[in-house]
Scaffold this active site. Structure first.
Site, mmCIF file in Angstrom:
data_model
loop_
_atom_site.group_PDB
_atom_site.id
_atom_site.type_symbol
_atom_site.label_atom_id
_atom_site.label_comp_id
_atom_site.label_asym_id
_atom_site.label_seq_id
_atom_site.Cartn_x
_atom_site.Cartn_y
_atom_site.Cartn_z
ATOM 1 N N ASP A 35 80.708 37.555 52.774
ATOM 2 C CA ASP A 35 81.140 36.066 52.995
ATOM 3 C C ASP A 35 81.443 35.609 51.508
ATOM 4 O O ASP A 35 80.956 36.292 50.419
ATOM 5 C CB ASP A 35 80.256 35.198 53.631
ATOM 6 N N LYS A 57 87.354 33.993 52.923
ATOM 7 C CA LYS A 57 88.136 33.181 52.381
ATOM 8 C C LYS A 57 88.087 31.812 52.849
ATOM 9 O O LYS A 57 87.609 31.467 53.741
ATOM 10 C CB LYS A 57 89.726 33.563 52.637
ATOM 11 N N MET A 171 75.690 22.281 56.030
ATOM 12 C CA MET A 171 77.269 21.963 56.465
ATOM 13 C C MET A 171 77.545 20.727 57.045
ATOM 14 O O MET A 171 78.445 20.616 57.850
ATOM 15 C CB MET A 171 77.556 23.146 57.515
#
Length: 523
Positions: A35, A57, A171
């Site tokens: 990752d 990405k 997140m």
């Protein structure tokens, strides 16, 4: 025959937080699927012959869809490969690790999971926030702030408020207004301490201290971006007193390490442990001279020498390889005395069970030659680079000592990333040089036409500093030619170096701040 897939948690960013079991799995991998948040230092642990597949990405840059990642793992395993799926944090904590294993299980592919240290615990810790403390709370709750595509964020804020524990949101940067509003509407006090830790556990880490009511506004003011951890709870009030990372002497400093790749690790680790952001730029490489009949001839006749002189750990390594080619071992050196230029070379000998009989008080070629000149009554065999320092042989000649200077390896100057380095040169506080060869390699790599007066070189010795001076590189010199002394030099210089990130991005002239400060000159 199917292979084997290991999900490995790479941790939150600090390469030192990778587990031993995770490192072992990486070392055995034939394929590594990784990752974007995995640090470069951890990626450097991937075997050179392993296939690397970057599936991390960023959004809007052709990120590999999750179902395609699952398929890649399956296909590589069915090829019979040992596959490592390398994920930031912990694979089973909002890392979709379970989803990646489902397809493998359906096809009977064996797998394992190596837990990683999660940013939910590590990022607050590096920011000085213990997520639990018996005087403040009795529980911690980890919540994702990221909703599935096309769906609204669903969090039972009232249930979270009732726990009275520490809340950690992962997140959640884009959902921050929704999170703070939800907690306030659920009855949490506006003055509840809150914090955000951006780029946790890395040298770029920033911590924002606020209250629940002001967190969203403060985050916008500071420009907090992902990856960042949101922490809400009374324990956030402890951050200022417990912020150990901010007290490290090299905190906020960017240092370029130019040592050869195989030797860079020790210096880099020491600098990182002191808070520096380290970029490794190995601009020299040592390669053995092969074939080398003169070396083998002298080793066959080693009994005719009184001293064997080694000037680098690389010389020790290639000596050993030459002995093995001849079918010999340490017993072949039983009748010869050993001289080492410094503690690093002496340590390389010690790894083979050999003790250096002489190490000069100052670790350079001139003092090595002077010391041997006073001790030697017989012949000296020197094993070193093809273009070694003349100071060694000149000192032996002055003492009328007979010697054979046998080239054992060559120093190659090259680095494929020189263009990128030239553009980024102004962003580094210091460049470390551990030998004259590293200076030559650095200059050869970035180009002679670069204005080197805008960087500050930290040199391991006066010989290295003289080579830097030839290229107009301002230098500071360590008290001793050791990695520890070079690290100490960085710590002593750091408080006097002005912040690099000025409004126009320019680097303050090193000569001005060095001359303006009472900094001892060790040259």
């Amino acid at each position: 025959m199917s292979g084997f897939v290991t999900l490995v948690g790479a941790g939150p960013g600090d390469p030192g937080l990778l587990t031993l079991k995770g490192r072992e799995a990486l070392g055995e991998a034939q394929v590594v699927v990784f990752d974007r948040l995995v640090s470069q230092e951890i990626l450097n642990l991937i075997p050179a012959d392993a296939e690397r597949i970057d599936v991390g990405k960023e959004a809007s840059h052709h990120k590999v869809p999750q179902d395609q990642i699952n398929r890649i793992l399956l296909e590589k395993a069915l090829e019979g490969k040992r596959v490592v799926r390398l994920k930031g944090g912990d694979p089973f904590l909002f890392g979709r690790g379970g989803e990646e294993l489902e397809l493998l299980r359906e096809h009977g592919v064996p797998f394992a999971e190596v837990p990683g240290i999660t940013s939910a615990i590590a990022a607050p810790a590096y920011g000085g926030i213990p997520v639990t403390h018996r005087d403040y709370c009795s529980s911690v709750h980890i919540i994702t702030g990221h909703a599935r595509a096309g769906k609204a964020l669903e969090i039972d804020f009232e249930a979270l408020v009732r726990t009275g524990g520490t809340l950690v949101f992962l997140m959640g940067v884009s959902a921050l207004p929704h999170i703070t509003r939800g907690l306030l509407e659920a009855g949490m006090a506006p003055e509840t301490p809150a914090a955000m830790v951006e780029n946790g556990t890395t040298p770029m880490q920033r911590r924002l201290d606020a209250t629940l009511a002001t967190l969203t506004e403060r985050a916008a003011e500071m420009g907090i971006h992902s990856p960042a951890v949101i922490v809400v709870g009374k324990v956030c009030a402890l951050a200022e007193g417990f912020c150990w990372l901010d007290r490290l002497p090299l905190r906020g400093k960017r240092i370029l390490v130019t040592r050869p790749k195989e030797r860079a690790g020790t210096l880099s680790r020491k600098l990182r442990a002191l808070g520096a952001e380290v970029t490794e730029y190995p601009c020299i490489e040592t390669v053995p001279i092969l074939p080398n009949p003169p070396l083998e001839r002298e080793l066959e006749a080693i009994s005719g020498y009184e001293w064997l002189c080694l000037t680098s750990p690389a010389g020790v390594r290639y000596l050993w390889e030459a002995l093995e080619r001849l079918g010999k071992d340490a017993r072949a050196l039983g009748g010869v005395k050993l001289a080492a230029i410094g503690s690093g070379t002496a340590g390389a000998l010690a790894e083979h069970g050999l003790r250096a009989d002489f190490v000069p008080p100052v670790y350079d070629a001139a003092h090595l030659g002077q010391g041997l000149g006073a001790l030697a009554t017989g012949r000296v065999l020197i094993l070193r680079a093809r273009e070694g320092s003349q100071a060694l042989t000149q000192a032996l000649e002055a003492a009328h000592v007979s010697y054979t200077d046998c080239p054992t390896y060559e120093t190659v100057y090259e680095n494929p990333h020189s263009e990128a380095l030239v553009k980024a040169l102004d962003t580094f506080d210091f460049v470390t040089f551990t030998s004259a060869s590293t200076v030559k390699g650095f200059v050869a790599s970035v180009g002679q036409d670069v204005d080197f007066s805008r960087i500050t070189g930290l040199c391991i010795g006066s010989q290295t500093a003289r080579e830097a001076a030839r290229h107009h590189i301002p230098t500071l010199v360590a008290e001793a030619a050791t990695i520890d002394a070079l690290t100490e030099l960085a710590c002593r210089a750091a408080p006097m170096c002005p912040p690099l990130r000025t409004g126009n991005g320019s680097f303050p002239e090193p000569e001005k701040w060095m001359k303006a400060r009472d900094f001892p000159d060790y040259s």
